[in-house]
Enzyme design. Structure first.
Site, PDB file in Angstrom:
ATOM      1  N   CYS A 101       0.830  -1.203   0.000  1.00 25.51           N
ATOM      2  CA  CYS A 101       0.000   0.000   0.000  1.00 25.51           C
ATOM      3  C   CYS A 101       0.871   1.263   0.000  1.00 25.51           C
ATOM      4  CB  CYS A 101      -0.921  -0.002   1.218  1.00 25.51           C
ATOM      5  SG  CYS A 101      -2.286   1.158   1.023  1.00 25.51           S
TER       6      CYS A 101
ATOM      7  N   ASP B 251      -6.948  -3.946  10.746  1.00 26.24           N
ATOM      8  CA  ASP B 251      -5.797  -3.090  11.055  1.00 26.24           C
ATOM      9  C   ASP B 251      -5.863  -2.749  12.544  1.00 26.24           C
ATOM     10  OD1 ASP B 251      -3.642  -1.326  10.809  1.00 26.24           O
ATOM     11  OD2 ASP B 251      -4.694   0.098   9.521  1.00 26.24           O
TER      12      ASP B 251
HETATM   13  O1  LIG Z   1      -0.921   4.476   4.558  1.00 24.14           O
HETATM   14  C1  LIG Z   1      -1.555   5.501   4.802  1.00 24.14           C
HETATM   15  O2  LIG Z   1      -1.033   6.616   4.704  1.00 24.14           O
HETATM   16  C2  LIG Z   1      -2.984   5.424   5.227  1.00 24.14           C
HETATM   17  C3  LIG Z   1      -3.690   6.592   5.403  1.00 24.14           C
HETATM   18  C4  LIG Z   1      -5.011   6.563   5.802  1.00 24.14           C
HETATM   19  C5  LIG Z   1      -5.642   5.359   6.022  1.00 24.14           C
HETATM   20  C6  LIG Z   1      -4.945   4.161   5.852  1.00 24.14           C
HETATM   21  C7  LIG Z   1      -3.625   4.169   5.463  1.00 24.14           C
HETATM   22  N1  LIG Z   1      -2.905   2.994   5.301  1.00 24.14           N
HETATM   23  C8  LIG Z   1      -3.424   1.672   5.522  1.00 24.14           C
HETATM   24  O3  LIG Z   1      -3.038   1.220   6.802  1.00 24.14           O
HETATM   25  C9  LIG Z   1      -2.446  -0.075   6.687  1.00 24.14           C
HETATM   26  C10 LIG Z   1      -1.434  -0.320   7.764  1.00 24.14           C
HETATM   27  O4  LIG Z   1      -0.333   0.532   7.584  1.00 24.14           O
HETATM   28  P1  LIG Z   1       1.128   0.224   8.222  1.00 24.14           P
HETATM   29  O5  LIG Z   1       1.694  -0.950   7.458  1.00 24.14           O
HETATM   30  O6  LIG Z   1       0.925  -0.056   9.651  1.00 24.14           O
HETATM   31  O7  LIG Z   1       1.883   1.475   7.952  1.00 24.14           O
HETATM   32  C11 LIG Z   1      -1.820  -0.024   5.298  1.00 24.14           C
HETATM   33  O8  LIG Z   1      -1.502  -1.252   4.821  1.00 24.14           O
HETATM   34  C12 LIG Z   1      -2.870   0.697   4.523  1.00 24.14           C
HETATM   35  O9  LIG Z   1      -3.884  -0.174   4.055  1.00 24.14           O
END
Ligand SMILES: O=C(O)c1ccccc1N[C@@H]1O[C@H](COP(=O)(O)O)[C@@H](O)[C@H]1O
Length: 211
Positions: free
Chosen positions: A6, A129
């Site tokens: 992502c 998440d």
């Molecule tokens: O990644 C971002 O900036 C974001 C912004 C707003 C909502 C969701 C977002 N990211 C999502 O969150 C998961 C977990 O992130 P991390 O791997 O803990 O950094 C990511 O995979 C996105 O789906």
């Protein structure tokens, strides 16, 4: 094992995820994020390669107009709703745009999983998440894990991805502990906030598949 990378916002990240065999690529259409792209930027990245990984558009409480402005220039295979959208809003987005919907839910305790049943009839996938830490500016992408053991033995009513604080070093253990059939990562494959690292992307996908 489905792997989503992502927060792709440039050709280096796009090409690295493609070369490493990602199943899904996420474009963040949330201006407050350091990973945000415009619809035109996402469209241009998508055109680097026909076919290949599915394109996921990540939105946070979007208007219909915001979604339409993306779909005009960047076809999506999945719409990720990562805000406070309720089941009725998920159903409306799915019906209006004809694109499968993945609803993100923040998990901190077992009771949070009770929400799955209400969304299951109107979404195609779940993304589970961590809840944002206190004071976090973003609803996701905070490098915060939740207790993977909460998922052990749980019957999730739709295909789902585990997210939150995953890295090349912990993803295999996260898959083992949670039983997740797929994983999603953003921060854990970055060398600086919002800057993807091709080596970490390759390491993450290898570790997820080996686990
Ligand atoms: O990644 C971002 O900036 C974001 C912004 C707003 C909502 C969701 C977002 N990211 C999502 O969150 C998961 C977990 O992130 P991390 O791997 O803990 O950094 C990511 O995979 C996105 O789906």
């Amino acid at each position: 094992m489905i792997v989503k990378i992502c927060g792709i916002k440039d050709a280096i990240g796009f090409d690295a995820a493609l070369a490493s065999g990602a199943d899904l690529l996420g474009f963040v259409f949330f201006p407050a994020s350091p990973r945000a792209v415009t619809p035109a930027e996402a469209g241009a990245l998508s055109r680097r390669h026909a076919g290949g990984p599915g394109r996921v558009g990540l939105f946070v409480d979007p208007t219909d107009a915001a979604i339409a402005s993306v779909l005009d220039v960047c076809p999506l295979d999945l719409i990720q709703l990562h805000g406070e959208e309720d089941p009725a809003r998920c159903a409306a987005v799915r019906a209006r745009f004809g694109v499968p919907v993945m609803k993100a839910l923040g998990i901190a305790e077992a009771a949070d999983l009770d929400a799955l049943a209400g969304f299951a009839p109107v979404v195609d996938r779940f993304l589970l998440d961590a809840k944002p830490p206190p004071g976090a500016a973003l609803p996701g992408g905070n490098a915060a894990p939740f207790d993977w053991g909460l998922m052990a033995g749980r019957d999730v009513p739709k295909p789902w991805l585990l997210a939150g604080g995953l890295t090349p070093a912990n993803v295999a253990e996260a898959i083992r502990a949670s039983g997740a059939p797929g994983v999603d990562v953003s921060s854990g494959v970055e060398r600086a906030r919002g800057v993807k690292d091709p080596r970490l992307i390759a390491d993450f996908i290898r570790a997820a598949r080996a686990g």
